[in-house]
Design a protein around this motif. Structure first.
Motif, short mmCIF file in Angstrom:
data_model
loop_
_atom_site.label_atom_id
_atom_site.label_comp_id
_atom_site.label_asym_id
_atom_site.label_seq_id
_atom_site.Cartn_x
_atom_site.Cartn_y
_atom_site.Cartn_z
N PRO A 86 -47.67 9.84 40.79
CA PRO A 86 -48.72 10.49 40.00
C PRO A 86 -49.54 11.50 40.79
N GLY A 87 -49.78 11.23 42.09
CA GLY A 87 -50.55 12.19 42.88
C GLY A 87 -49.80 13.48 43.07
N HIS A 88 -48.51 13.37 43.37
CA HIS A 88 -47.70 14.56 43.55
C HIS A 88 -47.54 15.31 42.23
N TYR A 89 -47.47 14.56 41.15
CA TYR A 89 -47.36 15.21 39.84
C TYR A 89 -48.58 16.07 39.56
N ALA A 90 -49.79 15.56 39.89
CA ALA A 90 -51.01 16.34 39.62
C ALA A 90 -50.98 17.66 40.38
N ALA A 104 -43.32 5.83 33.65
CA ALA A 104 -42.51 4.65 33.95
C ALA A 104 -43.30 3.38 33.66
N GLU A 105 -42.63 2.40 33.11
CA GLU A 105 -43.29 1.15 32.74
C GLU A 105 -42.51 0.00 33.37
N GLY A 106 -43.25 -0.96 33.95
CA GLY A 106 -42.61 -2.11 34.57
C GLY A 106 -41.92 -1.79 35.87
N ASP A 107 -42.21 -0.65 36.48
CA ASP A 107 -41.60 -0.27 37.74
C ASP A 107 -42.49 -0.76 38.89
N TRP A 108 -42.13 -0.38 40.10
CA TRP A 108 -42.98 -0.75 41.24
C TRP A 108 -44.40 -0.22 41.04
N PRO A 109 -45.40 -0.98 41.42
CA PRO A 109 -46.79 -0.52 41.24
C PRO A 109 -47.08 0.68 42.14
N VAL A 110 -47.87 1.60 41.61
CA VAL A 110 -48.30 2.76 42.38
C VAL A 110 -49.56 2.35 43.16
N ALA A 111 -49.37 1.89 44.36
CA ALA A 111 -50.46 1.43 45.22
C ALA A 111 -49.98 1.49 46.66
N SER A 112 -50.90 1.23 47.60
CA SER A 112 -50.57 1.30 49.03
C SER A 112 -50.86 -0.02 49.70
N SER A 135 -46.10 11.30 55.22
CA SER A 135 -46.61 12.66 55.10
C SER A 135 -48.08 12.58 54.68
N PRO A 136 -48.94 13.46 55.17
CA PRO A 136 -50.33 13.47 54.71
C PRO A 136 -50.46 13.72 53.22
N ASP A 137 -49.39 14.33 52.59
CA ASP A 137 -49.43 14.63 51.17
C ASP A 137 -48.87 13.50 50.32
N ALA A 138 -48.39 12.43 50.94
CA ALA A 138 -47.82 11.31 50.19
C ALA A 138 -48.94 10.54 49.50
N PHE A 139 -48.78 10.32 48.18
CA PHE A 139 -49.85 9.66 47.41
C PHE A 139 -50.00 8.20 47.84
N GLY A 140 -48.95 7.42 47.63
CA GLY A 140 -49.04 6.02 48.02
C GLY A 140 -48.83 5.81 49.50
N GLY A 141 -48.23 6.78 50.18
CA GLY A 141 -47.93 6.64 51.58
C GLY A 141 -48.98 7.20 52.50
N VAL A 185 -48.71 2.92 56.67
CA VAL A 185 -49.00 2.89 55.23
C VAL A 185 -47.68 2.84 54.48
N LEU A 186 -47.54 1.81 53.65
CA LEU A 186 -46.34 1.65 52.82
C LEU A 186 -46.73 1.67 51.36
N ARG A 187 -45.73 2.02 50.53
CA ARG A 187 -45.92 1.84 49.09
C ARG A 187 -45.93 0.34 48.81
N ALA A 188 -46.78 -0.07 47.87
CA ALA A 188 -46.90 -1.49 47.56
C ALA A 188 -45.54 -2.10 47.22
N CYS A 189 -45.32 -3.32 47.67
CA CYS A 189 -44.12 -4.13 47.45
C CYS A 189 -42.95 -3.72 48.32
N LEU A 190 -43.07 -2.59 49.07
CA LEU A 190 -41.97 -2.19 49.93
C LEU A 190 -41.83 -3.13 51.12
N LEU A 191 -42.95 -3.64 51.61
CA LEU A 191 -42.90 -4.56 52.73
C LEU A 191 -42.13 -5.82 52.35
N GLU A 192 -42.39 -6.34 51.16
CA GLU A 192 -41.68 -7.54 50.72
C GLU A 192 -40.18 -7.28 50.57
#
Length: 593
Positions: A86-90, A104-112, A135-141, A185-192
């Motif tokens: 969503p951040g990159h989309y804006a 997208a619905e029911g996909d990985w959460p957009v969080a960090s 990247s400094p421009d990565a929304f969740g990253g 910084v990882l996108r949420a759920c990527l660590l798991e």
């Protein structure tokens, strides 16, 4: 061999239908790839299949791209649709006028999620540390965590050193495990997911679950809030009719990737606005309203500081005026005190001259009988020569040669008496201090005419020892003579009870360099009298302290003040051998250059 024309017709007709499909350019869907390209293709493959099935007249093809490549593809119209965070989309919406048609619905959460190997308790611990981001421009990253740090302390993001690894995102945790960064910084759920794939390598990574509500909602350790899902957007050059058909096809998907109507992306815009990035980046002049909004806290502090400075300036001005008046008053009082002090010093100098004069008269008083005896000798000699001349004249036995001899003798005795009187008058006369070069040897010889008579009368032998080639001292001759006569008289008085054979007085003068004051001459008077006790030595030359029954205690005190006024010092000490007392006077000299 004969072919049925009907079959030929069908074949030709089929070819005519297939050829446009084979010749048609595929519709490219640019997908932001935060991991490997294969991962992105596998993740969104269901959407590609669903679109190709729902719209058989078109061929849809996924294109995994990173942030920069996706931006270039839109600029070059190389993609028709976009799937991104969503951040990159804006940002792309602002730069390339894309528009979302589904979310997208029911996909990985957009969080960090912040991860580290040593455990992270507070965000402030990141200050001075290295933080790995794709990247400094990565929304969740990157951007979500930057907003979290800014909420804690606006200066904290600038205190953290970013280590940019690039895509895929797994490289940020590799940087932590390799010791190149302290956190990532990882996108949420990527660590798991990484731990499930390779538990041995990623077991030491620990998440910083700062947002408990998001962690509970997503089922993954989450540091930031959860934002709307990834949008499916059309490029500006893509026809609205095609976008409508794609949107309908997306909404009808019931397996794999699920899509819903475009959600509200206002939280995303609020975050970008707070960070002043993407469409809210400052590119032109800053307006006054923006300046005030950006630096409101600092402006408040500045206004408070200016107000304090104004009040402080007023207070200082008041104090300065008050203290100026006080200083003027004090200055006037000081001037009056200086005038009074000058008068007092003048009176003190006059009083000191009077005391010196009295002291000289006192010394002469003690020497009066001896001086009278000294004058009586030449006068008696003159009288005897005169009477002898008269008797010879009366007897007629006086020759011219006898007259010349008698006249010479009488003239010599008269000169002797006149010299004594002249020196006494010079010694007792009131006068101002006159500094001039003084020869110490000549001073001692001149003083001998005054102390010789009392010394002879008391039976004291005076020895004088003056070193050769002594330099002169700048002094008042009469005052130094007064000091020497006072010391000699005190020495004679101290030997009143001494055996006549032991009554001797030594006057010495030699060069002596004081370690603290420099070169000088030391003049000493040593007697063989009863000396001084330890208590009396402590009060040596103290005003009104005397060991003489009839003394007033001013002679030595005046002598010391005279010596100190000449820049010297006077002290007493017990002789190295024998009885008595040794008084030393040191006077400075000027070295010849």
């Amino acid at each position: 061999m004969r072919f049925p024309w009907a079959c030929i017709a069908v074949t030709i007709s089929g070819l005519s239908l297939v050829t446009p499909l084979l010749a048609q350019e595929p519709l490219r869907i640019g997908v932001l790839s935060y991991r490997a390209a294969e991962h992105s293709l596998d993740h969104w493959k269901a959407t590609e299949r669903a679109l190709n099935a729902a719209l058989p007249d078109h061929v849809f093809q996924l294109e995994p791209l990173d942030l920069a490549a996706l931006d270039r593809a839109l600029a070059e119209e190389a993609v028709d649709f976009v799937i991104t965070n969503p951040g990159h989309y804006a940002t792309l919406e602002y730069d390339h006028h894309i528009s979302r048609i589904a979310t997208a619905e029911g996909d990985w959460p957009v969080a960090s999620t912040l991860v580290s190997t040593g455990g992270l308790d507070t965000l402030t611990q990141l200050a001075g540390q290295r933080l790995a981001v794709v990247s400094p421009d990565a929304f969740g990253g990157s951007q979500l965590v930057r907003a979290l740090m800014q909420d804690v302390d606006a200066r904290l993001p600038g205190q953290v050193e970013l280590l940019v690894t690039g895509y895929p995102m797994q490289q940020v945790v590799d940087a932590v495990l390799d010791g190149r960064a302290e956190a990532a910084v990882l996108r949420a759920c990527l660590l798991e997911e990484l731990k499930a794939e390779n538990p041995a390598r990623f077991a030491t990574l620990q998440p910083f679950a700062l947002n408990a509500e998001a962690t509970e909602a997503t089922g993954c350790a989450t540091s930031s809030a959860v934002y709307p899902g990834w949008p499916f957007a059309k490029a500006q050059h893509t026809s609205p009719e095609l976008a409508k058909e794609v949107a309908i096809a997306l909404m009808q998907m019931n397996e794999g990737n699920l899509w819903t109507v475009p959600l509200d992306y206002q939280p995303v815009h609020d975050l970008l606005r707070k960070l002043q990035i993407g469409p809210y980046a400052r590119t032109g002049p800053v307006s006054l309203r923006e300046f005030i909004a950006d630096y409101r806290e600092w402006l408040i502090v500045l206004a408070a500081a200016l107000a304090f400075w104004a009040l402080y300036s007023v207070r200082i001005e008041t104090l300065v005026r008050r203290r100026t008046r006080a200083l003027d008053t004090a200055n006037a009082q000081l001037k009056q005190e200086m005038i009074d002090r000058q008068r007092a010093e003048a009176a003190d100098r006059q009083h000191r001259r009077e005391l010196e004069h009295v002291a000289r008269l006192s010394i002469l008083g003690e020497m009066a009988s001896s001086i009278a005896h000294e004058l009586n000798q030449p006068l008696s000699a003159i009288s005897n020569y005169a009477q002898g001349c008269l008797l010879r004249i009366e007897a007629g036995r006086f020759s011219e040669e006898d007259m010349v001899t008698a006249s010479q003798e009488m003239a010599g005795q008269a000169d002797r008496a006149a010299t004594v009187v002249k020196r006494i008058r010079a010694f007792v006369r009131k006068r101002e201090s006159q500094m001039a070069p003084v020869d110490v040897r000549a001073l001692i010889e001149e003083s001998a005419a005054l102390y010789a008579a009392p010394a002879n009368r008391a039976g004291v032998t005076v020895g004088v020892h003056v070193a050769e080639d002594l330099p002169t001292v700048m002094a008042d001759r009469v005052q130094l003579q007064q000091v020497l006569l006072n010391l000699v008289q005190n020495a004679i008085d101290a030997m009143g009870d001494t055996d006549p054979e032991a009554r001797s007085l030594d006057i010495r003068a030699a060069r002596y360099d004081d370690l603290s004051r420099g070169p000088g001459i030391c003049l000493s008077v040593r007697d063989h009298g009863h000396g001084m006790t330890v208590e009396a030595m402590d009060h040596f030359a103290e005003a009104f302290y005397t060991t003489k029954p009839e003394g007033i205690g001013l002679g030595l005190a005046l002598s010391r003040s005279i010596v100190e006024a000449h820049g010297g010092w006077m002290r007493a000490e017990a002789p190295a051998s024998g009885p008595g007392l040794r008084v030393l006077i040191w006077l400075p000299i000027e070295e010849e250059t």
